[in-house]
Motif scaffolding. Sequence first.
Motif, short mmCIF file in Angstrom:
data_model
loop_
_atom_site.label_atom_id
_atom_site.label_comp_id
_atom_site.label_asym_id
_atom_site.label_seq_id
_atom_site.Cartn_x
_atom_site.Cartn_y
_atom_site.Cartn_z
N CYS A 1 0.84 -1.11 -0.06
CA CYS A 1 0.17 0.08 -0.15
C CYS A 1 0.81 1.42 -0.03
O CYS A 1 0.52 2.48 -0.47
CB CYS A 1 -0.91 0.03 1.24
SG CYS A 1 -2.17 -1.18 1.21
N ILE A 2 1.99 1.17 0.72
CA ILE A 2 2.91 2.38 0.63
C ILE A 2 3.62 2.48 -0.69
O ILE A 2 3.71 3.72 -1.10
CB ILE A 2 3.99 2.08 1.83
CG1 ILE A 2 3.43 2.31 3.41
CG2 ILE A 2 5.25 3.09 1.47
CD1 ILE A 2 4.37 2.07 4.31
N MET B 1 -5.22 -7.39 12.50
CA MET B 1 -5.93 -6.08 12.34
C MET B 1 -5.23 -5.25 11.22
O MET B 1 -5.70 -4.69 10.46
CB MET B 1 -5.68 -5.56 13.80
CG MET B 1 -6.40 -5.76 14.77
SD MET B 1 -6.11 -5.18 16.48
CE MET B 1 -6.71 -3.54 16.09
N LYS B 2 -3.80 -5.54 11.12
CA LYS B 2 -3.01 -4.85 9.98
C LYS B 2 -3.45 -5.48 8.75
O LYS B 2 -3.79 -4.49 7.80
CB LYS B 2 -1.52 -5.34 10.12
CG LYS B 2 -0.77 -4.63 11.18
CD LYS B 2 0.63 -5.04 11.30
CE LYS B 2 1.28 -4.25 12.50
NZ LYS B 2 2.81 -4.70 12.48
N LEU B 3 -3.84 -6.48 8.52
CA LEU B 3 -4.41 -7.25 7.33
C LEU B 3 -5.96 -6.38 6.98
O LEU B 3 -6.17 -6.23 5.79
CB LEU B 3 -4.50 -8.50 7.26
CG LEU B 3 -3.12 -9.47 7.30
CD1 LEU B 3 -3.22 -10.92 7.58
CD2 LEU B 3 -2.67 -9.19 5.73
N SER B 4 -6.67 -6.27 7.97
CA SER B 4 -7.73 -5.70 7.86
C SER B 4 -7.68 -4.37 7.30
O SER B 4 -8.40 -3.95 6.53
CB SER B 4 -8.53 -5.78 9.12
OG SER B 4 -8.69 -6.96 9.90
N ILE B 5 -6.64 -3.51 7.88
CA ILE B 5 -6.45 -2.24 7.47
C ILE B 5 -5.93 -2.42 5.89
O ILE B 5 -6.47 -1.54 5.09
CB ILE B 5 -5.25 -1.52 8.19
CG1 ILE B 5 -5.97 -1.26 9.61
CG2 ILE B 5 -5.01 -0.37 7.49
CD1 ILE B 5 -4.78 -0.80 10.71
N ALA B 6 -5.01 -3.34 5.43
CA ALA B 6 -4.49 -3.30 4.37
C ALA B 6 -5.86 -3.54 3.21
O ALA B 6 -5.80 -3.15 2.00
CB ALA B 6 -3.61 -4.50 4.18
N ARG B 7 -6.58 -4.42 3.64
CA ARG B 7 -7.96 -4.98 2.75
C ARG B 7 -8.70 -3.91 2.54
O ARG B 7 -9.14 -3.64 1.50
CB ARG B 7 -8.54 -5.98 3.42
CG ARG B 7 -7.47 -7.41 3.47
CD ARG B 7 -7.64 -7.98 1.91
NE ARG B 7 -8.07 -9.28 1.97
CZ ARG B 7 -8.16 -9.87 0.75
NH1 ARG B 7 -7.66 -9.38 -0.27
NH2 ARG B 7 -8.46 -11.24 0.87
N ALA B 8 -8.90 -3.01 3.55
CA ALA B 8 -9.77 -1.81 3.30
C ALA B 8 -9.08 -0.66 2.68
O ALA B 8 -9.90 -0.02 1.78
CB ALA B 8 -9.93 -1.03 4.95
N ILE B 9 -7.78 -0.58 2.66
CA ILE B 9 -7.18 0.25 1.61
C ILE B 9 -7.29 -0.30 0.15
O ILE B 9 -7.52 0.48 -0.77
CB ILE B 9 -5.62 0.37 2.02
CG1 ILE B 9 -5.55 1.10 3.39
CG2 ILE B 9 -4.70 1.25 1.00
CD1 ILE B 9 -4.01 1.16 4.04
N GLU B 10 -6.91 -1.44 0.06
CA GLU B 10 -7.42 -2.05 -1.25
C GLU B 10 -8.66 -1.63 -1.78
O GLU B 10 -8.80 -1.26 -3.05
CB GLU B 10 -7.37 -3.73 -1.03
CG GLU B 10 -5.92 -4.45 -1.52
CD GLU B 10 -6.08 -5.73 -1.44
OE1 GLU B 10 -5.82 -6.16 -2.43
OE2 GLU B 10 -6.46 -6.56 -0.68
N SER B 11 -9.80 -2.01 -1.13
CA SER B 11 -11.26 -1.31 -1.32
C SER B 11 -11.44 -0.25 -1.55
O SER B 11 -11.99 0.32 -2.57
CB SER B 11 -11.84 -2.20 -0.10
OG SER B 11 -13.49 -1.83 -0.65
N GLU B 12 -10.84 0.77 -0.79
CA GLU B 12 -11.06 1.96 -0.90
C GLU B 12 -10.64 2.59 -2.29
O GLU B 12 -11.11 3.33 -2.85
CB GLU B 12 -10.54 2.76 0.45
CG GLU B 12 -10.77 4.31 0.28
CD GLU B 12 -10.06 5.12 1.30
OE1 GLU B 12 -10.22 6.29 1.47
OE2 GLU B 12 -9.59 4.26 2.21
#
Length: 334
Positions: free
Chosen positions: A52-53, A73-84
């Motif tokens: 993502c960076i 939790m980190k993977l949840s954030i990464a997946r949210a960034i992917e979707s957004e």
Amino acid sequence: MSDGIPLIPVIPQALREAAHRGTLIPFVGAGASRLAGCPTWAQLADGALMACITANKFNHGQMEQIRHLSPRMKLSIARAIESEHALTIDYEKLINPFDGYQNNAVGHRVYRSLGKLSKTFVTTNYDAWLDTEILDPPLSVSTDSPVQDTVATPRVRRRIANVEDFTPANLNQENCVFHIHGSLVDPAGMVMTTRDYIRRYANDRGSDDPTRENRTLTFLEVLFQHKTVLFVGYGLEDLEILEYVIQKARQQFPSERPQARHFMLQGYFAHEYELMRSLTQYYAQCDIELIPFRRDQRDWGQLTEVLEAFAEAMPARAPLELQVQMEMESYLEP
């Protein structure tokens, strides 16, 4: 166990008998894949955030702020960034960074041995190591050259990652591997985030509506009731998911004890003897017998030696027809 932790543990008789009957099913976790060159959960989570960076959708300052969070939790954030941001993270590259399926000698040893223990496998891993049967290398007959550990052509197993295919009938099919958290073949369907775990293990089975049945829990219930499970590659960091999976799968039948006993291969250093004793008692509460081995000489690489010894001592057999018939009849009972 009073004499210390062995390098190669004695195989419990019940485990030998399960292999002989064809009812032994290895339940394979990330520890096995790490030996084969795949990342730890923490490395995978950080790798996803670094992707993502690289895509300029996250930054190092934000990364520093969340560095203490759990991998999930980190993977949840990464997946949210992917979707957004409509971003596509290359999980194949993250999970298999060194083309390990072809070139990782340790991986071939680990999964060749695992393949000899059973005809059917269950895993929470996304990688494809279990999706092929790795055969013994051919022995050189030349007197002029040493025996070469060349890799034989593997045979493909049936990959089952769709929840709709998590059925008791498929559990008795040979040459199958159940990816209960999804597979790299379908990255979007991999169970990675907190929400994914909640959805996958949501307990709606008490409902009279068959469309709300949780196929995963029904599948695990059948697995733990009718098969003998050998957990391989799970550690202390996996206790939460093991508790959840086992207890959730059985909670409809709190007064019944399972029909099969289950086992867990786990490594400890010699100075962790008391920890091992305590965890033996803990796992027993989940109807799991701990099979400890000593890590002092080769660390987690000792698991490779243990698996090879087990594979030689109790090679897999297909389920006996009578065993399969009894299981299928039990599914029809009210």
